[in-house]
Write an enzyme that holds these catalytic residues in place. Structure first.
Site, PDB file in Angstrom:
ATOM      1  N   ARG A 197       0.726  -1.376   0.146  1.00 44.55           N
ATOM      2  CA  ARG A 197      -0.009   0.069  -0.013  1.00 44.55           C
ATOM      3  C   ARG A 197       0.852   1.383   0.008  1.00 44.55           C
ATOM      4  O   ARG A 197       0.675   2.111  -0.613  1.00 44.55           O
ATOM      5  CB  ARG A 197      -1.025   0.182   1.290  1.00 44.55           C
ATOM      6  CG  ARG A 197      -2.189  -1.077   0.957  1.00 44.55           C
ATOM      7  CD  ARG A 197      -2.978  -0.993   1.975  1.00 44.55           C
ATOM      8  NE  ARG A 197      -3.994  -1.904   2.136  1.00 44.55           N
ATOM      9  CZ  ARG A 197      -5.236  -2.082   2.878  1.00 44.55           C
ATOM     10  NH1 ARG A 197      -4.994  -0.852   3.860  1.00 44.55           N
ATOM     11  NH2 ARG A 197      -6.002  -2.696   2.858  1.00 44.55           N
TER      12      ARG A 197
ATOM     13  N   ASP B 154     -15.441   9.668   9.002  1.00 47.63           N
ATOM     14  CA  ASP B 154     -14.319   8.704   8.806  1.00 47.63           C
ATOM     15  C   ASP B 154     -13.209   9.437   8.706  1.00 47.63           C
ATOM     16  O   ASP B 154     -13.194  10.548   8.197  1.00 47.63           O
ATOM     17  CB  ASP B 154     -14.494   7.960   7.381  1.00 47.63           C
ATOM     18  CG  ASP B 154     -13.816   6.535   7.599  1.00 47.63           C
ATOM     19  OD1 ASP B 154     -14.359   5.634   7.885  1.00 47.63           O
ATOM     20  OD2 ASP B 154     -12.295   6.559   7.318  1.00 47.63           O
TER      21      ASP B 154
HETATM   22  C1  LIG Z   1     -13.668  -1.634   8.679  1.00 50.70           C
HETATM   23  S1  LIG Z   1     -14.396  -0.269   8.243  1.00 50.70           S
HETATM   24  C2  LIG Z   1     -15.788  -0.113   9.092  1.00 50.70           C
HETATM   25  C3  LIG Z   1     -17.090   0.601   8.253  1.00 50.70           C
HETATM   26  C4  LIG Z   1     -18.319   0.366   9.108  1.00 50.70           C
HETATM   27  N1  LIG Z   1     -18.405   1.121  10.334  1.00 50.70           N
HETATM   28  C5  LIG Z   1     -18.744  -0.838   9.173  1.00 50.70           C
HETATM   29  O1  LIG Z   1     -18.930  -1.545  10.047  1.00 50.70           O
HETATM   30  O2  LIG Z   1     -19.161  -1.566   7.904  1.00 50.70           O
HETATM   31  C6  LIG Z   1     -13.312   0.723   9.331  1.00 50.70           C
HETATM   32  C7  LIG Z   1     -13.339   2.408   8.955  1.00 50.70           C
HETATM   33  O3  LIG Z   1     -12.523   3.050  10.020  1.00 50.70           O
HETATM   34  C8  LIG Z   1     -11.764   4.044   9.571  1.00 50.70           C
HETATM   35  N2  LIG Z   1     -11.143   4.483  10.597  1.00 50.70           N
HETATM   36  C9  LIG Z   1      -9.904   3.961  10.889  1.00 50.70           C
HETATM   37  N3  LIG Z   1      -9.277   4.690  11.831  1.00 50.70           N
HETATM   38  C10 LIG Z   1     -10.134   5.587  12.083  1.00 50.70           C
HETATM   39  C11 LIG Z   1      -9.846   6.883  12.983  1.00 50.70           C
HETATM   40  N4  LIG Z   1      -8.821   6.910  13.813  1.00 50.70           N
HETATM   41  N5  LIG Z   1     -10.993   7.781  13.059  1.00 50.70           N
HETATM   42  C12 LIG Z   1     -12.003   7.578  12.198  1.00 50.70           C
HETATM   43  N6  LIG Z   1     -12.176   6.467  11.274  1.00 50.70           N
HETATM   44  C13 LIG Z   1     -11.286   5.596  11.388  1.00 50.70           C
HETATM   45  C14 LIG Z   1     -11.390   3.598   8.264  1.00 50.70           C
HETATM   46  O4  LIG Z   1     -11.017   4.641   7.389  1.00 50.70           O
HETATM   47  C15 LIG Z   1     -12.462   2.586   7.643  1.00 50.70           C
HETATM   48  O5  LIG Z   1     -13.225   3.048   6.871  1.00 50.70           O
END
Ligand SMILES: C[S@@+](CC[C@H](N)C(=O)[O-])C[C@H]1O[C@@H](n2cnc3c(N)ncnc32)[C@H](O)[C@@H]1O
Length: 280
Positions: free
Chosen positions: A43, A152
């Site tokens: 990545r 996000d």
């Molecule tokens: C696996 S996805 C989950 C999406 C959704 N909540 C679901 O359960 O389907 C995790 C998300 O967390 C976000 N993320 C990671 N670290 C974060 C942070 N410190 N603050 C906000 N978002 C974050 C990532 O960009 C990603 O889009």
């Protein structure tokens, strides 16, 4: 250790990986285990190529400099995992429809306000699913004082979510009657969110582990499948801050593999294994 990349043009040492680990933890609260070493390599290599830097070291020096602040956001974006789905973990939406929507309906129709938050919304399917569940039960919600905040850390998924356009295969988990009611073909084989439901979610970039630039409390918070990337301390601190933003009687929904270990400390009570209510 060193991995040549597909084009053979970068070397990647343990020190490079440790620098990325440090940045991910400091900037996003994300803990990158050693098992992610190859994933990180592929990545980050994309960003090294995109910026024309000649090595991991030069790229990491750049993102850490004052000139590299915008690129730091891009680096964080490639380090996030954005897997999501409409109506993922369906029992949460059933709970929302059966137990929360009736109460919301009374509040909204008597002139009150309702606020929901999809914290870590990824490409928006979670926030749109919340909107569809509520509007399916409260058809006039878009004209009443109802809003959904969707945030996000990754700015590109936030823009995607606001656009509300999805591939045909992505909408397969949307119940048929909701797809007919809230979506329309987008002319290129996919679907877009359509009609008044578009008034409900507002998508914004936000790092959950930094200051939140808004006030006010929420009736419902979905914070699912993000704390799995955080260490215990970061996770427990986040639960406490989220609980502090719930109205008494409000609900916190967490991912099916997650648990609020410190729920008493947060003033929360479990009503189901991954659903918590804020005590009055
Ligand atoms: C696996 S996805 C989950 C999406 C959704 N909540 C679901 O359960 O389907 C995790 C998300 O967390 C976000 N993320 C990671 N670290 C974060 C942070 N410190 N603050 C906000 N978002 C974050 C990532 O960009 C990603 O889009």
């Amino acid at each position: 250790m060193s991995f040549p990349d597909a084009a053979g043009d970068f070397s990647y040492s343990e020190h490079d990986f440790q620098r990325v680990q440090t940045i991910a933890l400091r900037e996003a609260g994300i803990s990158l285990p050693v098992s992610k070493r190859s994933l990180v390599f592929s990545r980050v290599s994309r960003r090294i190529r995109a910026t024309g830097k000649e090595s991991f070291g030069a790229y990491l020096d750049y993102v850490s400099s004052s000139d590299g602040m915008e690129e730091m956001q891009e680096l964080i974006c490639v380090l996030t995992t954005n897997v999501t789905q409409f109506f993922r973990e369906k029992s949460h939406f059933e709970h929302l429809e059966d137990h929360v929507a009736p109460h919301m309906s009374r509040t909204l129709r008597s002139g009150g306000r309702c606020r929901m938050w999809s914290a870590a919304c990824s490409t928006g399917q979670e926030a749109w699913s919340m909107a569809m569940s509520v509007v399916d039960k409260i058809s006039d919600a878009p004209w009443l004082d109802m809003k959904i905040l969707a945030t996000d850390i990754n700015h590109s998924v936030v823009n995607f979510g606001q656009a509300g356009q999805y591939l045909a295969e992505e909408v397969q988990t949307v119940p048929d009657h909701m797809r007919r009611k809230f979506m329309e073909p987008n002319g290129v084989g996919g679907f877009r969110m359509a009609g008044e439901i578009r008034r409900l979610p507002v998508f914004k970039p936000l790092n959950l582990n930094r200051v939140w630039p808004f006030h006010g409390s929420f009736d419902v918070i979905f914070c699912r499948n993000v704390v799995i990337y955080f260490d215990d301390e970061t996770r427990n601190a986040l639960w406490k801050r989220l609980a502090g933003r719930l109205v008494p009687g409000g609900f916190l929904y967490v991912g099916h593999s997650e648990r609020v270990e410190n729920m008493r400390d947060c003033g929360l009570e479990a009503v189901a294994p991954t659903i918590y209510i804020k005590r009055a």
